[in-house]
Design a protein around this motif. Structure first.
Motif, short mmCIF file in Angstrom:
data_model
loop_
_atom_site.label_atom_id
_atom_site.label_comp_id
_atom_site.label_asym_id
_atom_site.label_seq_id
_atom_site.Cartn_x
_atom_site.Cartn_y
_atom_site.Cartn_z
N GLU A 223 0.83 -1.20 0.00
CA GLU A 223 0.00 0.00 0.00
C GLU A 223 0.87 1.25 0.00
O GLU A 223 0.56 2.24 -0.67
N ALA A 224 1.98 1.22 0.76
CA ALA A 224 2.87 2.38 0.78
C ALA A 224 3.53 2.58 -0.58
O ALA A 224 3.69 3.73 -1.05
N PHE A 225 3.90 1.48 -1.25
CA PHE A 225 4.57 1.59 -2.54
C PHE A 225 3.64 2.14 -3.61
O PHE A 225 4.08 2.83 -4.55
N LYS A 226 2.36 1.85 -3.49
CA LYS A 226 1.40 2.38 -4.49
C LYS A 226 1.50 3.90 -4.58
O LYS A 226 1.31 4.47 -5.65
N GLY A 227 1.80 4.54 -3.45
CA GLY A 227 1.93 6.00 -3.46
C GLY A 227 3.21 6.50 -4.08
O GLY A 227 3.35 7.70 -4.35
N ARG A 228 4.18 5.58 -4.31
CA ARG A 228 5.47 5.98 -4.89
C ARG A 228 5.70 5.40 -6.27
O ARG A 228 6.71 5.71 -6.91
N ILE A 229 4.80 4.53 -6.72
CA ILE A 229 5.09 3.75 -7.93
C ILE A 229 5.30 4.62 -9.16
O ILE A 229 6.09 4.29 -10.04
N ASP A 230 4.62 5.75 -9.22
CA ASP A 230 4.79 6.62 -10.39
C ASP A 230 6.20 7.21 -10.47
O ASP A 230 6.65 7.62 -11.54
N ARG A 231 6.91 7.25 -9.33
CA ARG A 231 8.28 7.77 -9.30
C ARG A 231 9.32 6.66 -9.38
O ARG A 231 10.53 6.94 -9.32
N TYR A 232 8.88 5.42 -9.48
CA TYR A 232 9.78 4.28 -9.37
C TYR A 232 10.92 4.33 -10.38
O TYR A 232 12.09 4.11 -10.03
N LYS A 233 10.62 4.62 -11.64
CA LYS A 233 11.67 4.60 -12.66
C LYS A 233 12.76 5.62 -12.34
O LYS A 233 13.95 5.36 -12.56
N ARG A 234 12.37 6.77 -11.80
CA ARG A 234 13.32 7.85 -11.53
C ARG A 234 14.10 7.65 -10.24
O ARG A 234 15.20 8.17 -10.09
N THR A 235 13.56 6.89 -9.30
CA THR A 235 14.16 6.81 -7.97
C THR A 235 14.75 5.46 -7.60
O THR A 235 15.48 5.35 -6.62
N ARG A 236 14.47 4.42 -8.38
CA ARG A 236 14.79 3.06 -7.96
C ARG A 236 16.29 2.79 -7.81
O ARG A 236 16.68 1.86 -7.11
N ASP A 237 17.14 3.55 -8.47
CA ASP A 237 18.58 3.27 -8.45
C ASP A 237 19.34 4.03 -7.37
O ASP A 237 20.56 3.88 -7.26
N PHE A 238 18.64 4.79 -6.54
CA PHE A 238 19.31 5.63 -5.55
C PHE A 238 19.08 5.05 -4.15
O PHE A 238 17.98 5.17 -3.59
N PRO A 239 20.09 4.43 -3.56
CA PRO A 239 19.90 3.73 -2.29
C PRO A 239 19.54 4.62 -1.11
O PRO A 239 18.99 4.13 -0.12
N ALA A 240 19.85 5.91 -1.18
CA ALA A 240 19.50 6.82 -0.10
C ALA A 240 18.07 7.34 -0.20
O ALA A 240 17.60 8.05 0.68
N VAL A 241 17.38 6.98 -1.29
CA VAL A 241 16.02 7.44 -1.54
C VAL A 241 15.07 6.25 -1.37
O VAL A 241 15.40 5.13 -1.73
N LYS A 242 13.89 6.51 -0.83
CA LYS A 242 12.89 5.46 -0.68
C LYS A 242 12.19 5.29 -2.01
O LYS A 242 11.11 5.83 -2.25
N GLY A 243 12.82 4.53 -2.90
CA GLY A 243 12.31 4.43 -4.26
C GLY A 243 11.81 3.06 -4.66
O GLY A 243 10.97 2.95 -5.56
N VAL A 244 12.30 2.00 -4.02
CA VAL A 244 11.91 0.64 -4.41
C VAL A 244 10.72 0.19 -3.57
O VAL A 244 10.28 0.87 -2.65
N SER A 245 10.21 -1.01 -3.86
CA SER A 245 9.00 -1.50 -3.18
C SER A 245 9.29 -2.14 -1.83
O SER A 245 8.39 -2.21 -0.98
#
Length: 480
Positions: A223-245
């Protein structure tokens, strides 16, 4: 069918469950069992293994959920029968004792699991009891996605294209359980779940898990990831950012449904959801590879690369394991896995490339280290990822794809936020030096309060020299 026994393994949920659905539909009475399999547990390197704590919590929650399902449909309650022993012995023994007609379970694709299930099926057949398994942990399995020549794919991108073309509502429909739950059988009198210490594992390892647990935890994370999924492509590679699921452990143990995740990504759309869906396709791809080519457990997917001569460098391997390579992002990543049992996906690629391409160490040693330490360890994905990094696996890219650990650090942790979280020795090092601290002079080191080579290691290898050695190493095999 009078009675069935559902054997839970890496599918620890009470909803959208293929084996449970089919058993409830076709049997008058359905028993449920989970085995803490000694063939698996006794081989673990540590009695504090976090995975056992994760599983124990999930099993406890599943037991309560099954009981609640039965009572909600007017039953006397149900739950899990839990055993601690060898599954090849416990399942046939329990099936005989309960007088079931059939054992139902969800399919596993690992070679050892296939062998185990064959032995269980043979033992059951000797007693006239059936054994049936179902597809549950993947969307497409085995031969369901093939090339136009009816051969298994060996490269991901064309596999993904064929996978997406084949996907439709049929393959992501759920397996309803609730409306059939009246067939759940009460647990035998006196049944209980053994405590962690009764299994021979430290009870403290549960407290070390830094994630929401069980089906409830999987739901919270999704449920938390659903709120971030639209940013996933831009944020998924940055370990200091809450970007993955952060759902990998829940996918590994089935406390979430792969069908529900795929259906959501497919229907939601957009670049973020499409990129995440592609990551879920990778999961199917590696399970397909493992099933078609079980030899990858021991050797390279590309046969010619079995001749690569890796270095015998135990001191360099130890430096990698112990996070003292002198490359801050590599060391931060290794401290993350050592402290938490988790590592960000981009970092997995970086440290794997570093071990194989910079240190020249056999990928199998790194693969084994991950297998021992990752909470979300999955044989298919772990093997596939390591062989991809080592350029011995399913990859259209050539062996001269070699990550530069400094430029990777500058690109994906530009301000050194992740580095400083796990390598506090470098907290005061300026951003321009934090990715390669050995380039600091004495005055800068003093100002930052760190001596390279004393407070933090000097770099164990020079990347440019290591890259040349790797090209030479693979060039011998390729005849270059």
């Amino acid at each position: 069918m009078h009675a069935a026994l559902v054997w839970f393994r890496r599918d620890l949920r009470h909803f959208d469950h293929a084996a449970l659905h089919h058993a409830l539909r076709h049997a008058q009475k359905v028993h449920c069992v989970f085995v803490f399999d000694r063939d698996i547990l006794d081989a673990l390197p540590s009695r504090e293994d976090r995975r056992v704590g994760f599983i124990h919590h999930a099993v406890t929650e599943l037991d309560a959920a099954l009981d609640a399902l039965a009572r909600a449909t007017g039953g006397r309650g149900a739950g899990l029968i839990v055993r601690h022993g060898r599954a090849v012995e416990e399942i046939p023994r329990l099936a005989r004792a309960l007088g079931v007609d059939q054992v139902c379970t969800n399919r596993d694709y690992e070679p050892a699991a296939i062998t185990r299930d064959s032995r269980v099926a043979e033992a059951l057949a000797a007693d006239g009891i059936g054994f049936v398994d179902f597809k549950d942990q993947v969307i497409f399995e085995r031969d369901e996605v093939l090339t136009q020549g009816n051969a298994p794919f060996s490269v991901f991108t064309p596999y993904r294209n064929a996978w997406l073309k084949k996907l439709d509502s049929f393959f992501v429909q759920a397996y309803p359980v609730e409306k059939h739950a009246g067939a759940l059988a009460p647990k035998p009198e006196g049944e209980r779940i053994p405590a962690l210490d009764e299994l021979g594992f430290g009870a403290g390892n549960l407290a070390e898990l830094r994630m929401p647990l069980g089906v409830t935890g999987g739901r919270v994370l999704f449920e938390a990831f659903k709120g971030r999924i639209d940013r996933y492509k831009r944020t998924r590679d940055f370990p200091a950012v809450k970007g993955v699921s952060y759902l990998s452990t829940h996918l590994r143990f089935g406390t979430v449904s792969i069908r529900e995740l795929v259906a959501y990504a497919w229907q939601h759309g957009g670049e973020g959801a499409e990129t995440w869906l592609s990551e879920l396709v990778w999961r199917d791809f590696y399970h397909m590879i493992l099933w078609h080519h079980p030899r990858v457990v021991e050797t390279t997917f590309k046969p010619e690369y079995a001749r690569v001569q890796w270095d015998d460098a135990p001191e360099l391997f130890a430096a990698w394991c112990e996070a003292r390579t002198g490359y801050p992002l590599v060391d931060a990543a290794m401290r993350q896995i050592n402290q938490t049992g988790y590592m960000h996906n981009r970092l997995r690629m970086i440290v794997a490339s570093f071990l194989t391409k910079d240190l020249g160490v056999d990928w199998r040693l790194g693969e084994r280290y991950f297998a021992d330490h990752l909470i979300d360890f999955d044989l298919a994905a772990n093997n596939g990822g390591w062989q991809w990094a080592a350029s011995t696996g399913c990859d259209a890219q050539p062996y001269f794809r070699i990550f530069n650990p400094v430029t990777q650090s500058e690109k994906f942790d530009p301000e050194g936020r992740f580095i400083r979280r796990y390598v506090p020795e470098l907290e005061r090092v300026p951003n321009k030096f934090v990715h390669a601290p050995w380039t600091m002079g004495g005055i800068d080191q003093s100002a930052a309060g760190v001596r390279i080579g004393t407070d933090y290691p000097a770099a164990v290898v020079d990347h440019a020299s290591a890259r040349a050695r790797t090209l030479a190493r693979f060039g011998v095999v390729k005849g270059g």
